[in-house]
Motif scaffolding. Sequence first.
Motif, PDB file in Angstrom:
ATOM      1  N   ALA A   1       0.878  -1.174   0.000  1.00 65.47           N
ATOM      2  CA  ALA A   1       0.000   0.000   0.000  1.00 65.47           C
ATOM      3  C   ALA A   1       0.917   1.226   0.000  1.00 65.47           C
ATOM      4  N   PRO A   2       0.432   2.349  -0.499  1.00 70.05           N
ATOM      5  CA  PRO A   2       1.274   3.554  -0.551  1.00 70.05           C
ATOM      6  C   PRO A   2       1.653   4.064   0.846  1.00 70.05           C
ATOM      7  N   PRO A   3       2.827   4.682   0.987  1.00 74.25           N
ATOM      8  CA  PRO A   3       3.248   5.213   2.287  1.00 74.25           C
ATOM      9  C   PRO A   3       2.226   6.162   2.919  1.00 74.25           C
ATOM     10  N   GLU A   4       1.559   6.959   2.098  1.00 78.76           N
ATOM     11  CA  GLU A   4       0.575   7.901   2.627  1.00 78.76           C
ATOM     12  C   GLU A   4      -0.581   7.169   3.324  1.00 78.76           C
ATOM     13  N   ALA A   5      -1.008   6.041   2.767  1.00 78.28           N
ATOM     14  CA  ALA A   5      -2.097   5.258   3.372  1.00 78.28           C
ATOM     15  C   ALA A   5      -1.641   4.630   4.688  1.00 78.28           C
ATOM     16  N   VAL A   6      -0.401   4.152   4.730  1.00 79.97           N
ATOM     17  CA  VAL A   6       0.134   3.556   5.957  1.00 79.97           C
ATOM     18  C   VAL A   6       0.242   4.634   7.036  1.00 79.97           C
ATOM     19  N   PHE A   7       0.787   5.772   6.681  1.00 76.34           N
ATOM     20  CA  PHE A   7       0.905   6.892   7.618  1.00 76.34           C
ATOM     21  C   PHE A   7      -0.463   7.287   8.175  1.00 76.34           C
ATOM     22  N   GLU A   8      -1.434   7.472   7.300  1.00 81.71           N
ATOM     23  CA  GLU A   8      -2.775   7.903   7.711  1.00 81.71           C
ATOM     24  C   GLU A   8      -3.449   6.887   8.629  1.00 81.71           C
ATOM     25  N   ALA A   9      -3.068   5.614   8.541  1.00 78.84           N
ATOM     26  CA  ALA A   9      -3.659   4.581   9.403  1.00 78.84           C
ATOM     27  C   ALA A   9      -3.352   4.827  10.870  1.00 78.84           C
ATOM     28  N   PHE A  10      -2.330   5.605  11.171  1.00 74.96           N
ATOM     29  CA  PHE A  10      -1.977   5.939  12.548  1.00 74.96           C
ATOM     30  C   PHE A  10      -2.695   7.203  13.038  1.00 74.96           C
ATOM     31  N   PHE A  11      -3.398   7.902  12.137  1.00 69.14           N
ATOM     32  CA  PHE A  11      -4.031   9.168  12.502  1.00 69.14           C
ATOM     33  C   PHE A  11      -5.525   9.233  12.181  1.00 69.14           C
ATOM     34  N   THR A  12      -6.114   8.163  11.689  1.00 67.59           N
ATOM     35  CA  THR A  12      -7.525   8.155  11.306  1.00 67.59           C
ATOM     36  C   THR A  12      -8.309   7.274  12.277  1.00 67.59           C
ATOM     37  N   ARG A  13      -9.254   7.873  12.983  1.00 68.30           N
ATOM     38  CA  ARG A  13      -9.962   7.192  14.077  1.00 68.30           C
ATOM     39  C   ARG A  13     -10.565   5.844  13.678  1.00 68.30           C
ATOM     40  N   ASP A  14     -11.349   5.797  12.606  1.00 67.46           N
ATOM     41  CA  ASP A  14     -11.998   4.527  12.257  1.00 67.46           C
ATOM     42  C   ASP A  14     -10.987   3.466  11.810  1.00 67.46           C
ATOM     43  N   VAL A  15      -9.900   3.885  11.208  1.00 65.01           N
ATOM     44  CA  VAL A  15      -8.856   2.943  10.807  1.00 65.01           C
ATOM     45  C   VAL A  15      -8.124   2.427  12.052  1.00 65.01           C
ATOM     46  N   LEU A  16      -7.829   3.316  13.010  1.00 72.54           N
ATOM     47  CA  LEU A  16      -7.218   2.895  14.279  1.00 72.54           C
ATOM     48  C   LEU A  16      -8.119   1.907  15.019  1.00 72.54           C
ATOM     49  N   GLN A  17      -9.416   2.127  14.964  1.00 66.04           N
ATOM     50  CA  GLN A  17     -10.349   1.199  15.605  1.00 66.04           C
ATOM     51  C   GLN A  17     -10.268  -0.174  14.953  1.00 66.04           C
ATOM     52  N   ALA A  18     -10.153  -0.203  13.641  1.00 66.11           N
ATOM     53  CA  ALA A  18     -10.149  -1.477  12.923  1.00 66.11           C
ATOM     54  C   ALA A  18      -8.879  -2.293  13.157  1.00 66.11           C
TER      55      ALA A  18
ATOM     56  N   LEU B   1      -2.923  -4.414  10.524  1.00 62.22           N
ATOM     57  CA  LEU B   1      -2.760  -3.218   9.700  1.00 62.22           C
ATOM     58  C   LEU B   1      -2.378  -3.602   8.277  1.00 62.22           C
ATOM     59  N   LYS B   2      -1.410  -4.475   8.140  1.00 57.83           N
ATOM     60  CA  LYS B   2      -0.966  -4.940   6.826  1.00 57.83           C
ATOM     61  C   LYS B   2      -2.134  -5.560   6.046  1.00 57.83           C
ATOM     62  N   SER B   3      -2.858  -6.471   6.685  1.00 58.80           N
ATOM     63  CA  SER B   3      -3.994  -7.131   6.020  1.00 58.80           C
ATOM     64  C   SER B   3      -5.057  -6.129   5.602  1.00 58.80           C
ATOM     65  N   GLN B   4      -5.378  -5.201   6.501  1.00 60.73           N
ATOM     66  CA  GLN B   4      -6.414  -4.210   6.212  1.00 60.73           C
ATOM     67  C   GLN B   4      -6.025  -3.327   5.034  1.00 60.73           C
ATOM     68  N   LEU B   5      -4.804  -2.803   5.041  1.00 59.02           N
ATOM     69  CA  LEU B   5      -4.383  -1.899   3.969  1.00 59.02           C
ATOM     70  C   LEU B   5      -4.220  -2.631   2.639  1.00 59.02           C
ATOM     71  N   GLU B   6      -3.721  -3.849   2.681  1.00 57.25           N
ATOM     72  CA  GLU B   6      -3.556  -4.602   1.433  1.00 57.25           C
ATOM     73  C   GLU B   6      -4.922  -4.999   0.847  1.00 57.25           C
ATOM     74  N   SER B   7      -5.900  -5.289   1.700  1.00 58.98           N
ATOM     75  CA  SER B   7      -7.246  -5.591   1.225  1.00 58.98           C
ATOM     76  C   SER B   7      -7.883  -4.365   0.591  1.00 58.98           C
ATOM     77  N   ALA B   8      -7.635  -3.196   1.169  1.00 55.24           N
ATOM     78  CA  ALA B   8      -8.186  -1.944   0.642  1.00 55.24           C
ATOM     79  C   ALA B   8      -7.550  -1.545  -0.675  1.00 55.24           C
ATOM     80  N   SER B   9      -6.295  -1.987  -0.895  1.00 55.76           N
ATOM     81  CA  SER B   9      -5.547  -1.614  -2.110  1.00 55.76           C
ATOM     82  C   SER B   9      -5.948  -2.448  -3.320  1.00 55.76           C
TER      83      SER B   9
END
Length: 161
Positions: free
Chosen positions: A20-37, A152-160
Motif C-alpha cells: 500500500a502507498p506510504p501515505e495510506a500507511v501513515f494515515e492509518a496511525f491518525f484516522t480514528r476509524d482505521v485505528l479502531q479497525a 494493519l498490513k492485512s487491512q491496507l492490502e485488502s483496501a488496495s
Amino acid sequence: MWRSAPSDPASFDCVVEISAPPEAVFEAFFTRDVLQAWWGAVTSITTPRPLGVYAVEWPRSTTEDPLLGPLGGAFYGLVIDVRPGREFFLADAYWMPPEGDPIGPMALQVTCDPTPTGTRLRFQQSGCDDSPRWRRFYRVIGARWVEALGRLKSQLESAST
C-alpha cells in the motif's frame, strides 16, 4: 512479509512490508476509524503536527497479566516531529493501564518508506528502566504490536486491491 528485530525487553523494533502507498500507511496511525479497525481502539485523538496530541484508548481486557494487571487503558504522547505521509516521532509517551501506575516516559518512531511494491513500515518503541514491570511491558506489548501490525498490513492490502 515482515520481520521483527531480535527480542530485546528494553524496546520494540519491527519492520513490515505493506503493499500500500506510504501515505495510506501513515494515515492509518491518525484516522480514528482505521485505528479502531487495526488497533482495536475505542477512541482516539491524534494530531499529525508538531506539538500535536497523540492519544489512543482501548477497552479493559478481561484477563490480567500477573505484573501489569488488566491491559487496555490509554496511550498518549506528544508529536514532536512529523513528515506528513512519511514519518512521525512521539516523545513523553505513557501507557496508562486501567489499574496501577503508568509506564513511561517512552518514545515512538514510525517511518513509512516507499518501496517498488508499496511501503516499508518501521515501528520503534523505546524507553525503559530496569524494573521487572518495564521488562514485562515490552514482552507483553511487543507480542500485541506484532499482531496489530499484522492486522494493519492485512487491512491496507485488502483496501488496495
